[in-house]
Motif scaffolding. Structure first.
Motif, PDB file in Angstrom:
ATOM      1  N   LEU A 232      30.119  -3.628   4.745  1.00  0.00           N
ATOM      2  CA  LEU A 232      28.839  -3.136   4.243  1.00  0.00           C
ATOM      3  C   LEU A 232      27.735  -3.334   5.278  1.00  0.00           C
ATOM      4  O   LEU A 232      26.883  -2.461   5.465  1.00  0.00           O
ATOM      5  CB  LEU A 232      28.510  -3.844   2.930  1.00  0.00           C
ATOM      6  N   GLU A 233      27.753  -4.477   5.953  1.00  0.00           N
ATOM      7  CA  GLU A 233      26.768  -4.726   7.007  1.00  0.00           C
ATOM      8  C   GLU A 233      26.893  -3.689   8.121  1.00  0.00           C
ATOM      9  O   GLU A 233      25.890  -3.185   8.630  1.00  0.00           O
ATOM     10  CB  GLU A 233      26.968  -6.124   7.583  1.00  0.00           C
ATOM     11  N   LEU A 234      28.134  -3.359   8.479  1.00  0.00           N
ATOM     12  CA  LEU A 234      28.375  -2.355   9.516  1.00  0.00           C
ATOM     13  C   LEU A 234      27.798  -1.003   9.110  1.00  0.00           C
ATOM     14  O   LEU A 234      27.168  -0.307   9.914  1.00  0.00           O
ATOM     15  CB  LEU A 234      29.881  -2.239   9.767  1.00  0.00           C
ATOM     16  N   ALA A 235      28.001  -0.633   7.850  1.00  0.00           N
ATOM     17  CA  ALA A 235      27.505   0.660   7.368  1.00  0.00           C
ATOM     18  C   ALA A 235      25.980   0.709   7.412  1.00  0.00           C
ATOM     19  O   ALA A 235      25.390   1.710   7.847  1.00  0.00           O
ATOM     20  CB  ALA A 235      28.014   0.915   5.946  1.00  0.00           C
ATOM     21  N   LEU A 236      25.320  -0.355   6.948  1.00  0.00           N
ATOM     22  CA  LEU A 236      23.855  -0.383   6.975  1.00  0.00           C
ATOM     23  C   LEU A 236      23.336  -0.320   8.405  1.00  0.00           C
ATOM     24  O   LEU A 236      22.396   0.426   8.711  1.00  0.00           O
ATOM     25  CB  LEU A 236      23.355  -1.655   6.292  1.00  0.00           C
ATOM     26  N   SER A 237      23.942  -1.102   9.296  1.00  0.00           N
ATOM     27  CA  SER A 237      23.482  -1.144  10.685  1.00  0.00           C
ATOM     28  C   SER A 237      23.616   0.222  11.349  1.00  0.00           C
ATOM     29  O   SER A 237      22.696   0.694  12.034  1.00  0.00           O
ATOM     30  CB  SER A 237      24.270  -2.197  11.465  1.00  0.00           C
ATOM     31  N   SER A 238      24.769   0.855  11.164  1.00  0.00           N
ATOM     32  CA  SER A 238      24.997   2.158  11.796  1.00  0.00           C
ATOM     33  C   SER A 238      24.032   3.210  11.275  1.00  0.00           C
ATOM     34  O   SER A 238      23.502   4.020  12.037  1.00  0.00           O
ATOM     35  CB  SER A 238      26.446   2.604  11.547  1.00  0.00           C
ATOM     36  N   LEU A 239      23.790   3.195   9.966  1.00  0.00           N
ATOM     37  CA  LEU A 239      22.896   4.191   9.375  1.00  0.00           C
ATOM     38  C   LEU A 239      21.462   3.995   9.863  1.00  0.00           C
ATOM     39  O   LEU A 239      20.784   4.958  10.250  1.00  0.00           O
ATOM     40  CB  LEU A 239      22.964   4.087   7.853  1.00  0.00           C
ATOM     41  N   GLY A 260      20.687 -10.545   0.614  1.00  0.00           N
ATOM     42  CA  GLY A 260      22.049 -10.921   0.956  1.00  0.00           C
ATOM     43  C   GLY A 260      22.074 -12.069   1.935  1.00  0.00           C
ATOM     44  O   GLY A 260      21.339 -13.052   1.821  1.00  0.00           O
ATOM     45  N   ALA A 261      22.952 -11.924   2.939  1.00  0.00           N
ATOM     46  CA  ALA A 261      23.155 -12.998   3.913  1.00  0.00           C
ATOM     47  C   ALA A 261      22.326 -12.806   5.174  1.00  0.00           C
ATOM     48  O   ALA A 261      22.609 -13.426   6.193  1.00  0.00           O
ATOM     49  CB  ALA A 261      24.634 -13.094   4.263  1.00  0.00           C
ATOM     50  N   GLY A 262      21.322 -11.931   5.128  1.00  0.00           N
ATOM     51  CA  GLY A 262      20.453 -11.742   6.286  1.00  0.00           C
ATOM     52  C   GLY A 262      20.855 -10.609   7.188  1.00  0.00           C
ATOM     53  O   GLY A 262      20.441 -10.538   8.346  1.00  0.00           O
ATOM     54  N   GLU A 263      21.672  -9.678   6.673  1.00  0.00           N
ATOM     55  CA  GLU A 263      22.149  -8.571   7.504  1.00  0.00           C
ATOM     56  C   GLU A 263      21.020  -7.686   8.030  1.00  0.00           C
ATOM     57  O   GLU A 263      21.134  -7.083   9.095  1.00  0.00           O
ATOM     58  CB  GLU A 263      23.145  -7.700   6.720  1.00  0.00           C
ATOM     59  N   LEU A 264      19.908  -7.606   7.280  1.00  0.00           N
ATOM     60  CA  LEU A 264      18.814  -6.718   7.679  1.00  0.00           C
ATOM     61  C   LEU A 264      17.803  -7.385   8.601  1.00  0.00           C
ATOM     62  O   LEU A 264      16.925  -6.711   9.141  1.00  0.00           O
ATOM     63  CB  LEU A 264      18.086  -6.197   6.432  1.00  0.00           C
ATOM     64  N   VAL A 324      15.233   0.109   2.060  1.00  0.00           N
ATOM     65  CA  VAL A 324      16.610  -0.375   2.166  1.00  0.00           C
ATOM     66  C   VAL A 324      16.711  -1.672   1.370  1.00  0.00           C
ATOM     67  O   VAL A 324      15.997  -2.634   1.656  1.00  0.00           O
ATOM     68  CB  VAL A 324      17.012  -0.611   3.631  1.00  0.00           C
ATOM     69  N   ILE A 325      17.594  -1.697   0.382  1.00  0.00           N
ATOM     70  CA  ILE A 325      17.753  -2.876  -0.471  1.00  0.00           C
ATOM     71  C   ILE A 325      19.175  -3.395  -0.318  1.00  0.00           C
ATOM     72  O   ILE A 325      20.133  -2.712  -0.706  1.00  0.00           O
ATOM     73  CB  ILE A 325      17.451  -2.552  -1.943  1.00  0.00           C
ATOM     74  N   ASN A 326      19.316  -4.580   0.240  1.00  0.00           N
ATOM     75  CA  ASN A 326      20.624  -5.203   0.410  1.00  0.00           C
ATOM     76  C   ASN A 326      20.867  -6.192  -0.719  1.00  0.00           C
ATOM     77  O   ASN A 326      20.087  -7.113  -0.927  1.00  0.00           O
ATOM     78  CB  ASN A 326      20.706  -5.920   1.763  1.00  0.00           C
ATOM     79  N   SER A 327      21.955  -5.973  -1.460  1.00  0.00           N
ATOM     80  CA  SER A 327      22.342  -6.801  -2.612  1.00  0.00           C
ATOM     81  C   SER A 327      21.446  -6.513  -3.808  1.00  0.00           C
ATOM     82  O   SER A 327      20.627  -7.339  -4.227  1.00  0.00           O
ATOM     83  CB  SER A 327      22.323  -8.290  -2.265  1.00  0.00           C
ATOM     84  N   PHE A 328      21.628  -5.326  -4.369  1.00  0.00           N
ATOM     85  CA  PHE A 328      20.817  -4.921  -5.519  1.00  0.00           C
ATOM     86  C   PHE A 328      21.082  -5.816  -6.724  1.00  0.00           C
ATOM     87  O   PHE A 328      20.192  -6.022  -7.559  1.00  0.00           O
ATOM     88  CB  PHE A 328      21.114  -3.463  -5.882  1.00  0.00           C
ATOM     89  N   GLY A 329      22.299  -6.359  -6.833  1.00  0.00           N
ATOM     90  CA  GLY A 329      22.607  -7.235  -7.955  1.00  0.00           C
ATOM     91  C   GLY A 329      21.690  -8.442  -8.003  1.00  0.00           C
ATOM     92  O   GLY A 329      21.275  -8.887  -9.084  1.00  0.00           O
ATOM     93  N   GLU A 330      21.357  -8.995  -6.829  1.00  0.00           N
ATOM     94  CA  GLU A 330      20.440 -10.135  -6.775  1.00  0.00           C
ATOM     95  C   GLU A 330      19.025  -9.717  -7.168  1.00  0.00           C
ATOM     96  O   GLU A 330      18.312 -10.469  -7.840  1.00  0.00           O
ATOM     97  CB  GLU A 330      20.433 -10.728  -5.361  1.00  0.00           C
ATOM     98  N   LEU A 331      18.612  -8.530  -6.753  1.00  0.00           N
ATOM     99  CA  LEU A 331      17.281  -8.040  -7.138  1.00  0.00           C
ATOM    100  C   LEU A 331      17.197  -7.877  -8.643  1.00  0.00           C
ATOM    101  O   LEU A 331      16.222  -8.302  -9.275  1.00  0.00           O
ATOM    102  CB  LEU A 331      17.000  -6.704  -6.443  1.00  0.00           C
ATOM    103  N   SER A 360      25.247  -2.610  -2.755  1.00  0.00           N
ATOM    104  CA  SER A 360      25.661  -3.556  -3.794  1.00  0.00           C
ATOM    105  C   SER A 360      27.121  -3.919  -3.581  1.00  0.00           C
ATOM    106  O   SER A 360      27.869  -3.201  -2.912  1.00  0.00           O
ATOM    107  CB  SER A 360      25.465  -2.958  -5.196  1.00  0.00           C
ATOM    108  N   ALA A 361      27.530  -5.040  -4.155  1.00  0.00           N
ATOM    109  CA  ALA A 361      28.913  -5.511  -4.009  1.00  0.00           C
ATOM    110  C   ALA A 361      29.826  -4.906  -5.065  1.00  0.00           C
ATOM    111  O   ALA A 361      31.039  -4.794  -4.842  1.00  0.00           O
ATOM    112  CB  ALA A 361      28.964  -7.040  -4.099  1.00  0.00           C
TER     113      ALA A 361
END
Length: 684
Positions: A232-239, A260-264, A324-331, A360-361
């Motif tokens: 998922l981190e790879l997909a966000l970074s590439s996009l 999340g874990a700080g991917e952004l 860009v929202i990483n980990s929507f479940g946490e939000l 999201s996971a």
């Protein structure tokens, strides 16, 4: 599809060789259109019936029956050759000749290739010889090259590779990055924002193409879902990098929410990025930034809605804003109100250039009200088959390999996708992009500081207005003419900033450069920081002993009664901890203040600011001074106590009541109107 090929393939010049381990209903459906049949050693004796009933079952590997369909069905029993033996060594081979024949239409053989095996073509005895199969295939390849026979056209494509370089996709798409060789180049004036960030594979169509996403098409949003370690981190970074390298910050801007874990976090360096927000329950400032981000989006939404009204068919507003929202479940779990606010942007934001990229996971983390409105989805590796069905909407086989960035791309159809790896040296490249960019950048998501030095507010004004603080909603300074607001009451618990505000008011009055000269009297009834001001200003009198205060107030009463205030002079009275005056044994002090209270009403040159505890003051409603302070409905409430706000004729909005207030933050009430503010800090 297979039954169609079996029925019609010959008419299309297509001949099929079908193999299966057993006979089942699917095989039975094909047999009527299958001419030649071979049966080898079978598990069940009755399966030999595909050749003929009553035949004994083969018992050896490679033993079997061949049934020919020409004329009367002919059955031939045979033993297949085994090509897994090693090739003979030079000492064993002698001289052999390898030939390839072409079978003519009449069945005659025509030799097309001949090669005599010599010592150079046969392996040495001491080396490990190849198997006959490998040796025969090698000779066929040599013959094809010698006879200029082109290889047969493949009817399938290889699966997508596990890694796809970012640069390869950009080149295949024919895209020229706007940032290259350390410089920015003008971006193309396109009506659509399109990201190229991987490859898609549609095996049933034998088709592979660049994975592209037009954010100005359909709803304008994207949902990426994937379990941990799915890429998922790879997909966000590439996009994100695909958009950042193709468009300038004047065309595309990012606002990111990282739960999340700080991917952004690394993308905060991009000049396209207005903010990366990390909301946590123990960080009120980040929570405030999250709320302000949604307020900013609401403002942009409203402005663009008005600007585009009646402009149907025109270009989408720019710059394109990507949230860009990483980990929507946490939000959704921790900030449900903000998660619900997204529904409006998902429904109508795309046409206004506001695009959401939600990660999201799991599928159920998104509410149906949001997921049902997002058509484009990248579904990475998930835990179970049911998870795919819930998100994609139809059964699909689970991804066979756990490759980061491999998933199903859901758009008009379903395809297998592999996202690219981000560009090489991506962190250095983002830093270079920021340093080289000198144009428009996104509006930052500013918050109300927990501390504001008084000097910072004094610099903003001509010193003719008292700086109350900065407003929470607008972040603008609130300053009022003190002469027009002669009576103030400051409420709040101990150590909430009441004495600090009185000190700021005193310093403001004593340092004014324009207007009337102020004389300041401070009555510090309990321990107060205001006593430190006396050494700095000659026009300041600070008293803390009750007897001294009584004497000074009586003198002031005489001056006011006789109208002996000097012309052009103004008096600022500051009472710190007024409730102390009404304690038992302080009757003389209470009487002096009450007499002063009766005289102050209607005085044009005197301003009174008093602080106190509500629990002490509410018992003194009959006091003329307390009554005067309350009836003017002006002052500060430095707490979330709704009773304190009610004392000044105001009500704290529900949206504010859940906030944690840092020192000096509270509500400025003016004639019953309430504003959340951060009061200035007095620098000793």
């Amino acid at each position: 599809m297979l039954d169609v090929l079996v029925r019609q393939g010959r008419s299309l010049g297509m001949y099929l060789v079908l193999a299966n381990q057993d006979v089942n209903s699917h095989v039975d459906q094909l047999l009527n259109n299958v001419g030649w049949r071979i049966a080898l050693k079978v598990a069940k004796p009755e399966e030999i019936q595909i050749i003929e009933r009553g035949l004994p079952s083969p018992v050896r590997a490679g033993q079997g029956y061949l049934r020919l369909s020409s004329g009367a069905s002919e059955i031939i029993e045979f033993q297949a050759g085994y090509a897994g033996f090693p090739v003979k060594t030079r000492s064993e081979a002698g001289e052999e000749t390898f030939r390839i024949f072409e079978v003519e239409p009449d069945g005659a053989y025509r030799e097309v290739w001949k090669q005599t095996l010599t010592s150079s073509l046969v392996m040495e005895a001491e080396a490990l010889p190849p198997k006959e199969e490998e040796f025969i295939l090698n000779n066929i390849r040599q013959a094809a090259r010698a006879l200029n026979i082109r290889p047969a056209r493949r009817i399938y494509l290889d699966p997508l590779p596990a890694t796809i370089p970012f640069e390869a996709v950009i080149e295949e798409a024919g895209i020229q990055p706007v940032f290259r060789e350390g410089k920015w180049f003008p971006g193309e004036d396109s009506l659509h924002v399109v990201a190229y960030w991987g490859k898609v594979d549609v095996p049933e169509l034998c088709l592979q193409d660049v994975l592209s996403l037009d954010f100005d098409g359909k709803d304008g949003h994207l949902w990426i879902v994937g379990a941990p370690q799915s890429g998922l981190e790879l997909a966000l970074s590439s996009l994100i990098m695909s958009l950042a390298l193709r468009y300038t910050p004047e065309q595309v801007q990012f606002y990111m929410v990282e739960l999340g874990a700080g991917e952004l976090a690394p993308f905060e360096t991009l000049p396209h990025t207005g903010a990366v927000i990390y909301p946590q329950h123990d960080d009120p400032q980040e929570i405030e930034r999250l709320r302000r981000l949604f307020n900013l989006l609401e403002q942009v939404f409203q402005e663009r809605s008005k600007a585009t009204k009646g402009m149907r068919g025109k270009a989408t507003p720019r710059p394109a804003l990507f949230v860009v929202i990483n980990s929507f479940g946490e939000l959704r779990a921790n900030f449900p109100d903000e998660a619900d606010r997204l529904t409006r942007f998902v429904r109508d934001g795309g046409r206004l250039g506001i695009h959401l990229i939600i990660a999201s996971a799991r599928g159920p983390e998104l509410t149906r009200s949001i997921s049902n409105m997002i058509a484009r989805r990248l579904v990475l590796q998930l835990v179970s088959k049911d998870d795919y069905l819930d998100i994609i909407g139809k059964p699909v086989p689970p991804l066979s390999k756990s490759i980061p960035g491999r998933g199903y791309w859901v758009d008009d159809g379903i395809a297998i996708a592999q996202v690219t790896t981000p560009p090489a040296n991506v962190h250095e490249q983002m830093q270079a992009m920021r340093e080289a960019w000198h144009g428009v950048t996104p509006a930052p998501v500013e918050i109300l500081p927990a501390e504001i030095p008084l000097t910072a507010l004094l610099k903003e004004d001509s010193r003719t207005l008292l700086p109350v603080g900065r407003a929470y909603e607008t972040l603008e300074t609130i300053a009022v003419p003190l002469e027009e607001n002669p009576t103030w009451l400051i409420l709040g618990p101990r150590e909430s900033g009441k004495s600090n505000f009185l000190a700021c008011a005193a310093r403001w009055a004593l340092e004014r450069e324009k207007g009337a000269q102020w004389e300041v009297r401070v009555y510090a009834l309990r321990r107060s920081p205001l006593t430190a001001l006396q050494e700095r200003f000659s026009r300041l009198r600070v008293l803390s002993v009750p007897e001294d205060i009584v004497q000074d107030v009586q003198q002031l009463i005489e001056v006011l009664q006789q109208g002996e205030m000097s012309e052009g002079k103004r008096l600022l009275i500051l009472i710190d901890d007024l409730g102390f005056a009404f304690q038992p044994g302080r009757e003389a002090l209470a009487q002096a203040f009450n007499t002063l209270g009766r005289l102050l009403e209607g005085q044009e040159h005197v301003v009174l600011i008093a602080s106190g505890l509500l629990d002490e003051l509410r018992m003194q409603l009959a006091s003329p001074l307390v009554k005067l302070l309350r009836q003017n409905r002006t002052g500060l409430v430095l707490s979330q106590n709704t009773s304190e706000a009610d004392w000044l004729g105001a009500s704290i909005p529900l949206a504010y009541r859940r906030m944690d207030l840092p020192l000096g933050r509270g509500y400025f009430v003016h004639k019953g109107r309430l504003q959340l503010v951060q009061t200035p800090r007095w620098e000793k």
